[in-house]
Design an enzyme around this catalytic site. Structure first.
Site, PDB file in Angstrom:
ATOM      1  N   TYR A   1     -18.564 -36.876   1.325  1.00 40.56           N
ATOM      2  CA  TYR A   1     -18.019 -35.396   1.527  1.00 40.56           C
ATOM      3  C   TYR A   1     -18.649 -34.875   2.804  1.00 40.56           C
ATOM      4  CZ  TYR A   1     -15.220 -31.114   0.850  1.00 40.56           C
ATOM      5  OH  TYR A   1     -14.434 -30.050   0.946  1.00 40.56           O
TER       6      TYR A   1
ATOM      7  N   TRP B   1     -15.343 -38.039  -9.775  1.00 43.53           N
ATOM      8  CA  TRP B   1     -15.422 -36.963  -8.796  1.00 43.53           C
ATOM      9  C   TRP B   1     -15.114 -35.726  -9.194  1.00 43.53           C
ATOM     10  CZ3 TRP B   1     -12.775 -35.069  -3.848  1.00 43.53           C
ATOM     11  CH2 TRP B   1     -13.869 -34.364  -3.205  1.00 43.53           C
TER      12      TRP B   1
ATOM     13  N   ASP C   1     -18.754 -50.281   0.024  1.00 43.29           N
ATOM     14  CA  ASP C   1     -18.499 -48.889  -0.125  1.00 43.29           C
ATOM     15  C   ASP C   1     -17.043 -48.477  -0.480  1.00 43.29           C
ATOM     16  OD1 ASP C   1     -18.876 -45.997  -0.012  1.00 43.29           O
ATOM     17  OD2 ASP C   1     -18.132 -46.077   2.239  1.00 43.29           O
TER      18      ASP C   1
ATOM     19  N   TYR D   1     -22.808 -30.495  -2.633  1.00 41.29           N
ATOM     20  CA  TYR D   1     -23.696 -31.247  -3.746  1.00 41.29           C
ATOM     21  C   TYR D   1     -24.774 -30.424  -3.831  1.00 41.29           C
ATOM     22  CZ  TYR D   1     -20.155 -34.712  -3.458  1.00 41.29           C
ATOM     23  OH  TYR D   1     -18.779 -35.391  -3.020  1.00 41.29           O
TER      24      TYR D   1
ATOM     25  N   HIS E   1     -21.780 -47.251  -2.312  1.00 43.65           N
ATOM     26  CA  HIS E   1     -21.690 -45.733  -1.737  1.00 43.65           C
ATOM     27  C   HIS E   1     -22.909 -44.929  -2.207  1.00 43.65           C
ATOM     28  CE1 HIS E   1     -19.206 -42.393  -0.541  1.00 43.65           C
ATOM     29  NE2 HIS E   1     -19.672 -41.681  -1.546  1.00 43.65           N
TER      30      HIS E   1
END
Length: 588
Positions: free
Chosen positions: A125, A172, A264, A52, A294
């Site tokens: 991730y 995503w 989450d 990211y 999240h």
């Protein structure tokens, strides 16, 4: 190295090196930003690997302020994973992270600013990169801090109960596609047409979610073709087993602090990872679960404010990280240590810390699940009640029709879609509008005379029949307030053909009653006196999960609009075929 060798905390001059090359054995070069003291002795390295953008996601995804970590005597390395932002290569989610992570840990340990010890941290991730690298057992790795991540990428990430997590996966994948588009633009490629298509989809996500077949994704086929592979593997087959950390948890022999949130999307994976590594018995495992979703560490999720103890200002994520690393790297008070010494977490520290919603306070425990929790059954009754008393013989059935062309819309719950960063579209949201639909059955207890704490995994044992050879059953646990608001607590699903497990499919025999076990989810909540416990039951929760076309033939990802079929559903309540909620109840 002794305590006298270290200057006082905060006395370091900060040095930041951008885009430091990290060569891998296959010749690919990854790049990292290095935050470290300008001088002084070598320090342990805290490593985060992210897709990211290493220059942007430091605190948001990692939960750790690198400057404060350097002031505490650490070096911090934040790396773009293969094929993302400044790093070379081609990005294939999860596929290269084990080898690339192990190689990066070895590189970090060999740098002159490192004392030979590396610990990892990061969320989502960034948690996956940790667990995948740890299974390779790199010698320099000393500790982990995975945050809101999964233990398995079929069961905990892309699928749940056998259903595809469409809301998250498509959201995503489109975000990853935007990153790929930026890389192509930076290389001078002509991407105007792709940019226009992406902007249109981002502006109207609802249309993209409803597109059938699910595999009809021309934009992602060009920019994120792995999305199609996720859909093509609904079974937990060799494709997923090769990626799964769960397959090799026994090899992970370092201490870990697992962070998660009750709201989450990856909560099941956080709990499963903690339990599996704890049971492996190699090193101390800790667990912290807050009332979070999240995207953040805030004090409010959905329509509920959990109070000052829930906020980042009370918890201080960076302090939480540094206390853990100080402990396992034997750094508390700059105590004497050496790179070869094993980690020695404090044996008296609580192994588990949970935020109990409703009571809105933290509580220390020594185990998860809680051994003192007692399973109590709330039975589904034909009159739409939930009762501690079991049903009588001959109680009537309840029916509804599930039409995949008109699915029940997602309202709250453990979602990760647009708006999740602000935690406003998920978690505890009022479900009364959804419950007015004819394809939603609601079961409600009488007002509670005393407080009821439910802490653990809630399950629904459902006796039901469908006219279809395959269908879904969805369940949502709710806390009904005295003012009538029905606020979601936990939600789950089971795809009927995967009722025996996710490794093989078994169709239904239409019209024949069967027993289904639905994991509604884990929670820790006190239902206050005067509140009511409620169950919402249906066959869709869209777009959180993909729609089951009810055909039973082929794969749902290939179903077209003309393939959708209605299913007539029957729920049983009689003594011989009782249905009930299993609540893990903790005595006051």
């Amino acid at each position: 190295m002794t305590a006298s060798a270290w200057p006082a905390r905060g006395a370091f001059d900060l040095r930041i090196e951008r885009d430091v090359p990290v060569p891998l054995p296959d010749g690919t070069v990854l790049r990292a930003d290095v935050w470290r003291p300008a001088d002084g002795p070598p320090a342990p390295v805290l490593l985060q690997r992210t897709p990211y953008d290493k220059s942007f996601a430091l605190v948001v995804q990692g939960g750790l302020d690198p400057a404060r970590a350097v002031a505490a005597g650490y070096a911090v390395v934040v790396q773009d994973v293969r094929g993302r932002y400044a790093s070379d290569g081609r990005f294939e989610p999860l596929v290269d992270e084990a080898a690339d992570g192990a190689a990066t840990i070895a590189w970090a340990a060999a740098q002159p600013f490192c004392d030979g010890r590396v610990a990892t941290y990061g969320g989502s991730y960034g948690g996956a990169t940790q667990l995948l690298a740890a299974r390779e057992r790199p010698p320099a790795l000393r500790a982990l801090l995975p945050h809101v991540t999964a233990a398995d990428y079929h069961d905990d990430w892309f699928y749940e109960g056998g259903a595809f997590q469409l809301g998250f996966a498509l959201h995503w994948a489109r975000g990853l596609a935007a990153g790929e588009l930026a890389r192509r633009r930076a290389r001078g490629e002509q991407v105007a047409a792709l940019e226009e298509l992406l902007e249109a989809e981002l502006a109207d996500p609802a249309t993209a979610y409803r597109r059938l077949p699910l595999l009809d994704q021309p934009l992602l086929a060009e920019l994120a073709p792995y999305y199609l592979r996720w859909l093509e593997h609904p079974l937990r087959d060799d494709f997923w087993q090769a990626l799964s950390p769960r397959e090799r948890f026994a090899a992970i022999d370092v201490p870990a602090l697992h962070l998660g949130g009750w709201h989450d999307i990856f909560l099941p994976g956080t709990l499963a990872g903690y339990a599996a590594l704890r049971d492996a018995g190699h090193a101390t495992q800790r667990l912290v679960i807050g009332p979070w979703a999240h995207g953040g560490w805030g004090d409010a999720v959905g329509e509920v404010i959990y109070g000052p103890q829930a906020s980042r200002y009370a918890l201080d994520p960076t302090d939480l990280h540094l206390r853990w690393f100080d402990e396992v790297l034997q750094r508390d008070g700059w105590a004497e240590s050496s790179p070869g010494e094993p980690a020695a977490p404090d044996p008296d520290a609580p192994l588990v810390r949970i935020f109990v919603m409703g009571a809105d306070r933290w509580r220390d425990e020594q185990e998860w699940p809680l051994a003192r929790a007692r399973t109590r059954r709330l039975h589904l009754r034909a009159d739409a009640a939930l009762t501690w008393e079991p049903p009588a013989p001959g109680e009537a059935q309840r029916t509804y029709v599930y039409d995949p062309a008109d699915p029940v819309p997602t309202t709250g719950g453990r979602t990760l879609m647009a708006g999740h960063e602000a935690s406003i579209a998920l978690g505890a949201r009022d479900s009364r509008a959804v419950q007015a639909r004819p394809d939603v059955l609601v079961y409600t207890s009488a007002p509670l005379e005393r407080a009821l704490e439910v802490t653990g995994v809630v399950r629904l044992i459902l006796q039901a029949a469908s006219s279809a050879p395959d269908t879904d059953w969805t369940a949502k646990l709710l806390d009904v307030q005295p003012d009538g608001r029905a606020l979601a607590v936990a939600d789950g699903i089971v795809r009927a053909r995967f009722r025996d497990g996710h490794g093989h499919a078994r169709p239904l025999e239409p019209g024949v009653p069967e027993r289904f076990a639905i994991e509604v989810g884990a929670t820790a909540i006190v239902f206050a006196p005067g509140h009511r416990v409620q169950l919402e039951l249906s066959s869709s929760n869209f777009p959180r999960f993909d729609r089951n076309p009810n055909t039973g033939g082929g794969e749902p990802a290939h179903a077209r609009a003309c393939d959708l079929r209605t299913a007539h559903q029957r729920i049983f309540h009689d003594a011989a075929r009782a249905s009930w909620l299993e609540l893990p109840v903790v005595a006051a």
